[in-house]
Every structure is written in C-alpha cells, then in structure tokens.
Motif scaffolding. Structure first.
Motif, short mmCIF file in Angstrom:
data_model
loop_
_atom_site.label_atom_id
_atom_site.label_comp_id
_atom_site.label_asym_id
_atom_site.label_seq_id
_atom_site.Cartn_x
_atom_site.Cartn_y
_atom_site.Cartn_z
N GLY A 166 31.43 44.57 34.96
CA GLY A 166 31.17 44.07 33.62
C GLY A 166 29.84 43.34 33.46
N ILE A 167 29.92 42.15 32.89
CA ILE A 167 28.69 41.43 32.51
C ILE A 167 27.83 41.11 33.73
CG2 ILE A 167 29.76 39.13 32.56
CD1 ILE A 167 27.92 38.63 29.99
N SER A 168 28.47 40.99 34.91
CA SER A 168 27.66 40.70 36.11
C SER A 168 26.79 41.90 36.48
CB SER A 168 28.56 40.31 37.28
OG SER A 168 29.36 41.43 37.69
N CYS A 191 31.21 39.55 41.54
CA CYS A 191 31.77 38.98 40.31
C CYS A 191 32.59 40.06 39.59
CB CYS A 191 30.65 38.50 39.40
SG CYS A 191 31.22 37.97 37.77
N SER A 192 33.78 39.71 39.11
CA SER A 192 34.58 40.71 38.40
C SER A 192 34.42 40.59 36.89
CB SER A 192 36.05 40.59 38.78
OG SER A 192 36.58 39.43 38.23
N GLY A 193 33.29 40.01 36.48
CA GLY A 193 32.94 40.02 35.06
C GLY A 193 33.61 38.90 34.28
N ASN A 194 33.73 39.14 32.99
CA ASN A 194 34.32 38.16 32.08
C ASN A 194 35.76 37.90 32.46
OD1 ASN A 194 34.27 36.57 29.66
ND2 ASN A 194 35.56 38.15 28.74
N ASP A 195 36.18 36.65 32.51
CA ASP A 195 37.58 36.35 32.77
C ASP A 195 38.37 36.79 31.54
OD1 ASP A 195 39.43 33.82 34.38
OD2 ASP A 195 40.13 35.03 32.71
N LEU A 196 39.28 37.72 31.73
CA LEU A 196 39.96 38.34 30.58
C LEU A 196 40.91 37.38 29.86
CD1 LEU A 196 40.52 41.86 32.14
CD2 LEU A 196 38.97 41.27 30.28
N SER A 197 41.11 36.19 30.43
CA SER A 197 41.94 35.22 29.70
C SER A 197 41.06 34.25 28.90
CB SER A 197 42.82 34.43 30.67
OG SER A 197 41.99 33.66 31.52
N ASN A 213 47.24 33.01 30.01
CA ASN A 213 48.28 33.98 29.70
C ASN A 213 49.17 34.32 30.89
OD1 ASN A 213 48.23 34.49 27.10
ND2 ASN A 213 46.94 36.30 27.19
N GLU A 214 48.49 34.65 32.03
CA GLU A 214 49.33 35.13 33.14
C GLU A 214 50.29 34.04 33.61
OE1 GLU A 214 45.20 35.48 34.83
OE2 GLU A 214 46.42 35.51 36.65
N MET A 215 49.83 32.78 33.59
CA MET A 215 50.71 31.69 34.03
C MET A 215 51.84 31.50 33.01
SD MET A 215 51.29 29.76 36.46
CE MET A 215 49.79 29.71 37.44
N PRO A 257 28.75 47.77 25.36
CA PRO A 257 27.80 47.18 26.32
C PRO A 257 27.24 45.84 25.86
CG PRO A 257 27.28 49.49 25.93
CD PRO A 257 28.35 49.10 24.94
N GLU A 258 26.94 45.00 26.83
CA GLU A 258 26.29 43.71 26.54
C GLU A 258 25.24 43.44 27.62
OE1 GLU A 258 29.63 43.18 28.29
OE2 GLU A 258 28.00 43.21 29.74
N GLY A 259 24.63 42.28 27.62
CA GLY A 259 23.63 41.92 28.63
C GLY A 259 22.33 42.69 28.48
N LYS A 287 50.50 43.72 33.63
CA LYS A 287 50.58 44.24 35.00
C LYS A 287 50.55 43.05 35.96
CE LYS A 287 48.13 48.65 34.69
NZ LYS A 287 46.72 48.72 34.30
N ARG A 288 49.71 42.03 35.65
CA ARG A 288 49.56 40.88 36.56
C ARG A 288 50.84 40.07 36.63
NH1 ARG A 288 46.27 42.38 39.49
NH2 ARG A 288 44.78 43.69 38.49
N ALA A 289 51.67 40.24 35.56
CA ALA A 289 52.80 39.31 35.48
C ALA A 289 53.86 39.65 36.53
CB ALA A 289 53.42 39.39 34.10
N PRO A 349 36.55 32.68 44.43
CA PRO A 349 36.90 33.92 45.16
C PRO A 349 38.34 34.39 44.91
CG PRO A 349 36.54 32.10 46.70
CD PRO A 349 36.08 31.63 45.36
N THR A 350 39.26 33.45 44.66
CA THR A 350 40.65 33.91 44.46
C THR A 350 40.79 34.72 43.18
OG1 THR A 350 41.15 31.86 43.33
CG2 THR A 350 41.66 31.94 45.70
N LYS A 351 39.81 34.55 42.27
CA LYS A 351 39.84 35.33 41.02
C LYS A 351 38.65 36.30 40.98
CE LYS A 351 43.37 33.15 39.11
NZ LYS A 351 44.65 33.82 38.77
N LYS A 352 38.20 36.69 42.18
CA LYS A 352 37.08 37.66 42.31
C LYS A 352 35.84 37.20 41.53
CE LYS A 352 39.94 40.22 44.62
NZ LYS A 352 39.86 40.30 46.09
N HIS A 371 36.96 51.38 28.45
CA HIS A 371 38.36 51.27 28.92
C HIS A 371 38.97 49.96 28.43
CE1 HIS A 371 36.43 54.14 31.63
NE2 HIS A 371 37.61 54.65 31.83
N LEU A 372 38.11 48.97 28.16
CA LEU A 372 38.60 47.67 27.69
C LEU A 372 38.45 47.54 26.18
CD1 LEU A 372 37.13 45.43 30.51
CD2 LEU A 372 39.56 45.68 30.00
N GLY A 373 38.11 48.65 25.53
CA GLY A 373 37.95 48.60 24.08
C GLY A 373 36.72 47.83 23.67
#
Ligand SMILES: CCCC/C=C/CC(=O)SCCNC(=O)CCNC(=O)[C@H](O)C(C)(C)COP(=O)(O)OP(=O)(O)OC[C@H]1O[C@@H](n2cnc3c(N)ncnc32)[C@H](O)[C@@H]1OP(=O)(O)O
Length: 392
Positions: free
Chosen positions: A246-248, A196-202, A58-60, A277-279, A388-390, A157-160, A272-274
């Motif tokens: 998140g999941i991490s 880890c920043s959790g699930n990749d939102l894309s 999406n962001e690309m 809980p999981e895991g 926001k990322r765009a 690492p570039t995507k946390k 906040h992400l609608g």
C-alpha cells in the motif's frame, strides 16, 4: 452516506460499519446464570470496558463481543445473517468461531482481555517523564540520528508495521525535524520481518466523528503525510527490509534511492480494497516504470518481487537478505559524508521541476480516495479483512 446505502440499512449502519461494531455489554444485563464470584469479576470487566480511554479497534471489539455472548449464551445460537448485513455477519462470524468453548472459559477470557486492555490504556495515557510534544517518534516510530544519518524506523512488528493515524503524525513530525537537524541524509525503514503493511485498516475507527468527518480528516492526514515526502529537502532513502504494502510502496516514487532486501515484495492492492492510488503513484509509477507496468500494479494489484521492482525502476538496488543490513548501512555511511548543502541543493533542484505537479497529483488522489472511502466496495473489503481476523 445515508442516500448511498438506501433505506434498507438499519439506522446504526448509516455510519461507517467500522464505527458500529459494538458489543451489547453496556446494554444487556449479565446473565443470572453466572456464578457469584465470576459474575462480580465479569460485571467489573463490563464496567471497566466502558471506562477505556482508547477505542480498542474493530478486531478487538469483535473478540470481546464473541466472548461476551459465549459467556452468557454459550455456543452461537442465532441464524447466520446475510452477506450484505455486514456488521451482524462479522459479529456472527466472531461468535460462531468460538464453537463449544465453555461459558466459564469464555467468561475468564473476557475478563483477562479487558484487564489487559485497561492496563495498556492506563500505561499509554501516562505522561512519560521528560516527554514533550516536540519529542520525535514514539514506541511505534523510533527516530535515531548519528553518523550524519537520521533513521526513522517503523516499529510495530506484531502488526507488520501497519501505519496508525498516530504513526502518520509521528512520521510527519520526524521528517520535519530531520529536515532541520544536522544530518545529511534521512532513512525510512522497518523493524521485524515486514517493511510496512500499509495503512492500518482499523484507522477509520480511531478517527473522530461520523463517517463524513472521518473521511475529511483522513484525507487531510493523507495529503499532509504525502506532502511531507514531496517537500522533504534532503536526500531520502528507503531501506526496504521486507514486504511492503500500500502507501509504503506508493510513496517510494518520492524517495531519492530505494534499497531492498531480496526478501522484499511490493504490493499495491488498492482496487481489491475498493480504493485508488495515492502517494503520487498515479503520476510517478507510469513515469518510473511505464504505463503498462504501472497499471498492472495500481489497477490489478500485481505483487512485485524485489528483482522485478528493480527491473521496473522502483527499486535502485537489491541485496541478498543475509548481507542486506551490513552492505546497505556501509553504503549509507559513505553517502552521509557528502557535503550536506551540496546534497540538499542537488536534491532540491531535481525535485523542484515537479514539486507543483506532485502537489496537484496528491490533492486529486486524496479527493478521489475520499469518495472511495465512502463506497460499499471499500467498507466490504475492510469488514472482510477484520471478520477473517476475528477467528480466535
Ligand atoms: C489515512 C491515510 C490512508 C492511506 C491509505 C493507504 C492505502 C493503503 O495502504 S492500502 C493497503 C492496506 N494494507 C493491507 O491491505 C494489508 C492488510 N494485511 C494483510 O493483508 C496481511 O496482514 C499481510 C499480507 C500484510 C500479512 O499477512 P500475515 O498472514 O503474514 O500476517 P497477519 O497475521 O495477517 O498480520 C499480523 C497482524 O498484523 C495485523 N495487520 C497486518 N496488516 C495490517 C493492516 N494493514 N491493518 C491492520 N492490521 C494489520 C493483522 O490483522 C494481524 O493482527 P492480529 O495478530 O491481531 O490478527
């Protein structure tokens, strides 16, 4: 999905907005105003984009859409869509963010971006000599095994270290291989400043099919991923080198020890992400830290410092970041000297009392999440993150 969104949405939005952020490049003709040399390059780039094997995400796509419009029409010249018009608002934001970027620059940036996407898609599709489907890990999930320790390292690492659908599958494969190799303990850690920043939102954009199919396959992937941690037969240790999201964080309740740098934080922003809980955290967190503290994290998204997470029982021990890696790996090397079968059997007798319960919890958490993934709250939250990322 169509029912829930009602008739007011245009047909293309009846699928997840994550799918329909597309750019008009394939339909619109390149502007007559483009200079010949640039026009040819630009047209080639438009064609090249259609041939991409991998969806750029999406962001690309938002970036490409904005550059395409700027190259053809100059600064954003359409009225801002309403907040509920999620797709067009995200696209408007991306285009508007380019301000007065000259057309020639936008055109060149577009060509450069497509060229980089095409070359990375070509390289990733090459079969690496000697690779085979049983090979563990990849560039984003690096697996090493020595001194009786199998280490699984998230390496994006570039995507946390956000976890892509492919990384979920690679971690599952790595855990299955680790359960059978000659190591005594297994470690999960991250490379870079984040654990880890959790699930990749894309991720939903990369799962195949329409929204219903994406939700189904996403649920199966999540259920199988968490099941691997429930069933893992050897002592499993998390080396939390930085912030975890998140999941991490939620699967930490399934580890046998959690060692954290004092730079680490623990955040579960589900509501906040609608999401929900999981895991197995809806069961393990109340058990570990008590109902009130668990609800503060899982419902209200309270972010914990490493010290707080340790005080609440989620983290086993916290180390100063300056000596974290040295101290932890010295300890893990000592742990890896325990008799492997005794270690495995002791781990299993503790886990087996709850294994059935944990699988039932996992199944219910996935069922609820599959409903959440079709909610406007979730779609809005993800669109908001990417719009926001765009900003370029
Ligand atoms: C199918 C299984 C589903 C399982 C479901 C699990 C539930 C969850 O895991 S919910 C939690 C999901 N994660 C998040 O919501 C975190 C989102 N990311 C952020 O809030 C921030 O990126 C951050 C606080 C983690 C870091 O912020 P910081 O300002 O330091 O760095 P950024 O510039 O934001 O990030 C750098 C780069 O990385 C991209 N990125 C980071 N996290 C994610 C992510 N989770 N998904 C996709 N992309 C992520 C970010 O977009 C930046 O990329 P660009 O440089 O290209 O803009």
């Amino acid at each position: 999905m169509a029912k829930m969104l009602g008739a007011r949405w245009c047909p293309s939005a009846l699928r997840s907005p994550l799918q329909v952020i597309s750019f008009p490049a394939c339909q619109l003709h390149v502007s007559r105003r483009a200079k010949n040399a640039d026009q040819k390059e630009f047209e080639n780039a438009v064609t090249q984009l259609k041939l991409l094997k991998k969806d750029p995400g999406n962001e690309m796509k938002l970036k490409l859409y904005a550059l395409y419009k700027q190259a053809n029409e100059g600064p954003c010249n359409i009225p801002k869509p309403g907040v509920l018009n999620l797709i067009n608002k995200a696209k408007w934001d991306a285009w508007n963010a380019l301000g007065n970027l000259p057309k020639e620059t936008a055109r060149q940036n577009y060509v450069d971006l497509v060229t980089s996407l095409s070359s990375s898609s070509a390289s990733s599709s090459q079969v690496k000599p000697g690779a085979d489907k049983e090979q563990q890990g990849s560039e984003n999930v690096v697996v090493t095994s020595e001194d009786g320790i199998t280490k699984i390292m998230l390496n994006r690492p570039t995507k946390k270290n956000a976890i892509t659908t492919q990384m979920y599958q690679e971690i599952i494969l790595a855990l299955k291989a680790a359960s059978k190799d000659d190591s005594t303990i297994t470690v999960l850690t991250g490379n870079g400043d984040y654990y880890c920043s959790g699930n990749d939102l894309s991720n939903f954009n990369t799962l195949p099919g329409e929204i219903e199919e994406k939700v189904k396959s996403g649920g199966i992937l999540l259920r199988d991923f968490v099941a691997c941690f429930i069933d893992f037969p050897k002592p499993l240790i998390a080396v939390v080198n930085g912030p975890a999201v998140g999941i991490s964080v939620t699967i930490l309740g399934l580890f046998d020890a959690v060692y954290a740098s004092d730079k680490a934080t623990f955040h579960t922003p589900f509501t906040h992400l609608g999401q929900s809980p999981e895991g197995c955290s809806s069961y393990t967190f109340p058990k570990i830290m008590g109902l009130a503290k668990a609800k503060e994290m899982l419902i209200f998204g309270k972010k914990l410092t490493a010290g707080e997470a340790c005080a609440q029982g989620l983290v086993t021990e916290v180390f100063p970041d300056s000596t974290f890696q040295t101290e932890v790996w010295t300890r893990l090397k000592a742990y890896s000297k325990i008799p492997p079968n005794a270690g495995r059997i002791s781990k299993q007798i503790i886990r087996n009392w709850e294994k059935e319960k944990l699988h039932a919890v996992n199944a219910e958490e996935v069922r609820v999440l599959q409903e959440r993934w079709q909610s406007e709250e979730f779609l809005n939250a993800v669109m908001n993150f990417f719009s926001k990322r765009a900003k370029l």
